[in-house]
Design a protein around this motif. Structure first.
Motif, PDB file in Angstrom:
ATOM      1  N   VAL A   1       0.841  -1.213   0.000  1.00 51.64           N
ATOM      2  CA  VAL A   1       0.000   0.000   0.000  1.00 51.64           C
ATOM      3  C   VAL A   1       0.873   1.259   0.000  1.00 51.64           C
ATOM      4  O   VAL A   1       0.367   2.379  -0.056  1.00 51.64           O
ATOM      5  N   TYR A   2       2.168   1.065   0.092  1.00 52.50           N
ATOM      6  CA  TYR A   2       3.132   2.165   0.224  1.00 52.50           C
ATOM      7  C   TYR A   2       4.291   1.829  -0.698  1.00 52.50           C
ATOM      8  O   TYR A   2       4.164   0.967  -1.581  1.00 52.50           O
ATOM      9  N   THR A   3       5.446   2.483  -0.487  1.00 50.53           N
ATOM     10  CA  THR A   3       6.563   2.167  -1.378  1.00 50.53           C
ATOM     11  C   THR A   3       7.007   0.716  -1.205  1.00 50.53           C
ATOM     12  O   THR A   3       7.005   0.238  -0.080  1.00 50.53           O
ATOM     13  N   PRO A   4       7.307  -0.041  -2.261  1.00 49.00           N
ATOM     14  CA  PRO A   4       7.416   0.409  -3.641  1.00 49.00           C
ATOM     15  C   PRO A   4       6.122   0.354  -4.478  1.00 49.00           C
ATOM     16  O   PRO A   4       6.035   1.047  -5.475  1.00 49.00           O
TER      17      PRO A   4
ATOM     18  N   GLY B   1      -1.935   6.520   0.380  1.00 50.34           N
ATOM     19  CA  GLY B   1      -1.053   5.564   1.060  1.00 50.34           C
ATOM     20  C   GLY B   1      -0.559   6.113   2.388  1.00 50.34           C
ATOM     21  O   GLY B   1      -0.531   5.411   3.400  1.00 50.34           O
ATOM     22  N   LYS B   2      -0.171   7.387   2.402  1.00 51.80           N
ATOM     23  CA  LYS B   2       0.343   7.989   3.641  1.00 51.80           C
ATOM     24  C   LYS B   2      -0.753   8.003   4.712  1.00 51.80           C
ATOM     25  O   LYS B   2      -0.482   7.802   5.890  1.00 51.80           O
ATOM     26  N   ILE B   3      -1.988   8.268   4.290  1.00 47.07           N
ATOM     27  CA  ILE B   3      -3.099   8.291   5.252  1.00 47.07           C
ATOM     28  C   ILE B   3      -3.354   6.884   5.791  1.00 47.07           C
ATOM     29  O   ILE B   3      -3.577   6.714   6.996  1.00 47.07           O
TER      30      ILE B   3
ATOM     31  N   GLU C   1       3.518  16.824   0.854  1.00 46.65           N
ATOM     32  CA  GLU C   1       4.150  15.577   0.434  1.00 46.65           C
ATOM     33  C   GLU C   1       4.425  15.582  -1.061  1.00 46.65           C
ATOM     34  O   GLU C   1       3.536  15.884  -1.867  1.00 46.65           O
ATOM     35  N   ASP C   2       5.625  15.248  -1.412  1.00 40.92           N
ATOM     36  CA  ASP C   2       6.016  15.019  -2.808  1.00 40.92           C
ATOM     37  C   ASP C   2       5.737  16.196  -3.746  1.00 40.92           C
ATOM     38  O   ASP C   2       5.229  16.025  -4.864  1.00 40.92           O
ATOM     39  N   PHE C   3       6.089  17.374  -3.276  1.00 41.13           N
ATOM     40  CA  PHE C   3       6.131  18.570  -4.135  1.00 41.13           C
ATOM     41  C   PHE C   3       7.534  18.631  -4.753  1.00 41.13           C
ATOM     42  O   PHE C   3       8.472  18.028  -4.229  1.00 41.13           O
TER      43      PHE C   3
ATOM     44  N   SER D   1      16.353   6.720  -1.674  1.00 39.99           N
ATOM     45  CA  SER D   1      15.411   6.938  -2.781  1.00 39.99           C
ATOM     46  C   SER D   1      14.421   5.804  -3.014  1.00 39.99           C
ATOM     47  O   SER D   1      14.764   4.623  -2.949  1.00 39.99           O
ATOM     48  N   ASN D   2      13.208   6.212  -3.324  1.00 41.43           N
ATOM     49  CA  ASN D   2      12.085   5.314  -3.591  1.00 41.43           C
ATOM     50  C   ASN D   2      11.607   5.513  -5.024  1.00 41.43           C
ATOM     51  O   ASN D   2      11.858   6.561  -5.600  1.00 41.43           O
ATOM     52  N   PRO D   3      10.845   4.572  -5.594  1.00 38.44           N
ATOM     53  CA  PRO D   3      10.672   3.216  -5.062  1.00 38.44           C
ATOM     54  C   PRO D   3      11.923   2.383  -5.310  1.00 38.44           C
ATOM     55  O   PRO D   3      12.948   2.935  -5.717  1.00 38.44           O
TER      56      PRO D   3
END
Ligand SMILES: NC(=O)c1ccc[n+]([C@@H]2O[C@H](COP(=O)([O-])OP(=O)(O)OC[C@H]3O[C@@H](n4cnc5c(N)ncnc54)[C@H](O)[C@@H]3O)[C@@H](O)[C@H]2O)c1
Ligand SMILES: O=C(O)C[C@H](O)C(=O)O
Ligand SMILES: [Mg+2]
Length: 536
Positions: free
Chosen positions: A92-95, A163-165, A235-237, A396-398
């Motif tokens: 549900v999150y990385t990757p 995913g973060k939530i 997040e992720d700007f 670094s992701n994913p």
């Protein structure tokens, strides 16, 4: 909660228990005939979920299956996520969330979260009234421009706040209805997406400059109006906007940037914990960062107060941190150095990445480039030549964008590296020894920060909260974990750790007069009272 009956109840993801409705409930809620005979409890339901999940042949199918479960039976989804966090978090999150974002407009099933586009300008307050929840406390917002290391994914980036939530709920125990994922869909610079007939976002080039800022301003103001208690997590700007927005709001709005500040805290925690393995003193460390974006800059900026707290002076603290970019060591000879990197410019002559390792002999190497292969064999071999136990954190992701794989790190260092990465890697057996890479991801930090801010009703999120979060996380690594070379705790304990972080954040909030109300007698009970335990 509203009383629902029959099919409406079964179709409500919050109240639905499906086959777990008892005979009495089936009679009471008009469910007879709508369910098979068997009554199963949540444990049995979980067995079925896990069997189905494990049967899927690809991770993206697993993601879709889990997302459907969330939309069908929230309690079961969260119970399963909490109980099997190690297995399910990567789905549900990385990757996997990275792959899901790339494909989001194609795999779309049901709208989730809240979308704002330039067409909502002037109306954002009234649009927010369409969100059904009245007590939102946590907002995760992205504009999709830098999704993990995958670049500009426009509105497909909605997968990230969702995913973060999920992890706010699972890892800190925030009630799902208090959380809101938001996509500020201001267009995309990704032409292929704009031309994709199935793309669901605002299919125009990105808003920039004043047009962009005024829309974000309107959103932030609208949140203050509709949800005055809410914490906004950016997040992720893109790096440029991430810093601009943080500078614009951090002194007046309850907000933080996870990629800058959450990442900094998790990295600092890993560095602290590594000292327990290497037996070095934190105050003696030299740290090298590859990349000059949000994450790397955030790490450097949090290392400064950490070094100062360890007794170093300003100049000495700066001298312990070096940056490397694509051109090599960042020195004064570089043109166009970003303003926030200027204080860290090396006084040495210009040199390549590997030569910089030879010259500086860093104890710790951190990658935040979004570029696979950025830690190549020469880099890791040189780190291993300079240090008996080099510490390497590939943030670094994913996984496809991690600077190096765990296997490469162990092989090229002859098994001596202390390795962590933003996305998880399985244990690696090298020369008949099994090594346990740890996951250095801001998921260890942001849920606890959010919970602490919520519990203290802190007006602002301040640097010291991230420092205490880093210390708390480092202290939570068990000696057994340290002995096997892991610098982060098993993710299975994250819920407890988040509560620990939340308590530390509360202490800062009260010490710095940021908290709302009087200091409770029992901070732990105060935090505990907020926790959601999924189940029926
Ligand atoms: N593990 C975590 O918790 C965590 C948190 C935040 C970000 N990240 C990851 O870190 C990466 C970077 O995020 P960011 O927000 O800093 O992005 P960013 O775009 O702000 O910064 C990336 C930087 O790396 C540089 N770079 C790219 N390739 C390089 C190379 N080969 N050599 C040297 N420099 C190179 C870029 O020029 C830029 O300065 C992403 O992949 C993201 O997923 C991980
Ligand atoms: O999302 C993650 O896994 C961590 C981080 O916030 C990132 O942007 O990569
Ligand atoms: Mg992020």
């Amino acid at each position: 909660m509203k009383s629902l009956y029959g099919k409406t109840l079964l179709n409500d993801p919050v109240q639905n228990k499906s086959t777990a409705f008892t005979r009495e409930e089936r009679e009471h809620y008009g469910l007879q005939g709508l369910l098979p005979y068997g009554v199963t409890d949540i444990k049995k339901q979980q067995q079925r979920v896990l069997a189905n999940l494990r049967n899927k042949s690809s991770n993206i199918e697993k993601y879709i299956y889990l997302n459907d479960l969330l939309e069908r039976n929230q309690q079961l989804f969260y119970r399963t996520l909490v109980d099997h966090i190690g297995e399910i978090m990567p789905l549900v999150y990385t990757p996997t969330v990275g792959e899901a974002c790339v494909k989001l407009s194609h795999i779309f099933r049901k709208p989730q979260g809240f979308y704002i586009t330039p067409e909502d300008r002037g109306e954002i307050i009234s649009r927010l009234k369409n969100w059904p929840e009245t007590d939102v406390q946590i907002i995760v917002v992205t504009d999709g421009e830098r999704i993990l290391g995958l670049g500009d994914l426009g509105a497909n980036g909605m997968g990230i706040p969702i995913g973060k939530i999920s992890l706010y709920v699972a890892c800190a125990g925030i009630y799902p209805d208090r959380c809101m994922p938001v996509m500020l869909d201001v267009g995309t610079g990704n032409q292929a997406l704009r031309e994709d007939p199935l793309y669901l976002g605002y299919p125009y080039p990105r808003l920039v400059g004043q047009d962009y800022l005024s829309l974000v301003d309107e959103f932030v103001e609208a949140v203050q109006h509709r949800y005055p208690d809410a914490l906004i997590q950016f997040e992720d700007f893109s790096s440029r906007n991430a810093f601009t927005l943080l500078d614009r709001y951090a002194a007046s709005v309850r907000c933080f940037n996870d990629d800058i500040q959450g990442t900094a805290a998790v990295t600092l925690a890993g560095i602290y914990a590594s000292c327990r393995i290497t037996h070095k003193s934190f105050a003696d460390l030299k740290i090298m960062l590859l990349g000059t974006g949000s994450a790397a800059t955030g790490v450097a900026e949090l290392l400064l107060p950490a070094f100062k707290a360890a007794g170093l002076g300003e100049a000495e603290a700066h001298s312990r941190i070096s940056f490397v970019d694509r051109r090599g060591l960042v020195t004064a000879a570089h043109e166009l150095i970003k303003p926030r990197i200027c204080p860290f410019v090396s006084e040495r002559e210009a040199m390549s990445f590997v030569d910089a390792i030879t010259a500086i002999q860093p104890d710790v190497l951190i990658g935040a480039t979004g570029t696979a292969g950025a830690f190549n064999e020469a880099v890791i071999r040189e780190m291993a030549r300079c240090q008996e136990r080099p510490v390497i954190i590939a943030l670094s992701n994913p996984t496809s964008h991690t600077e190096c794989t765990a296997e490469q790190a162990y092989r090229w260092s002859e098994g001596r590296v202390i390795f962590a990465s933003g996305s998880p890697f399985a244990p690696v057996t090298f020369n008949k020894r099994t090594h346990y890479p740890a996951q250095g991801n801001n998921v260890y930090i942001y849920p606890g920060i959010g919970l602490g801010v919520m519990a203290s009703r802190a007006r602002l999120v301040v640097e010291r909260m991230f420092l205490v979060a880093a210390e708390e996380l480092a202290n939570r690594v068990l000696s057994g974990e340290i002995e096997r070379g892991s610098i982060y705790p098993d993710i299975a304990r994250v819920r407890d750790i988040s509560q620990g972080i939340a308590i530390k954040v509360c202490q800062v909030a009260w010490q710095d007069s940021l908290a709302g109300g009087n200091l409770p007698e029992d901070l732990e009970a105060n935090v505990q009272a907020l926790i959601y335990e999924p189940g029926y």
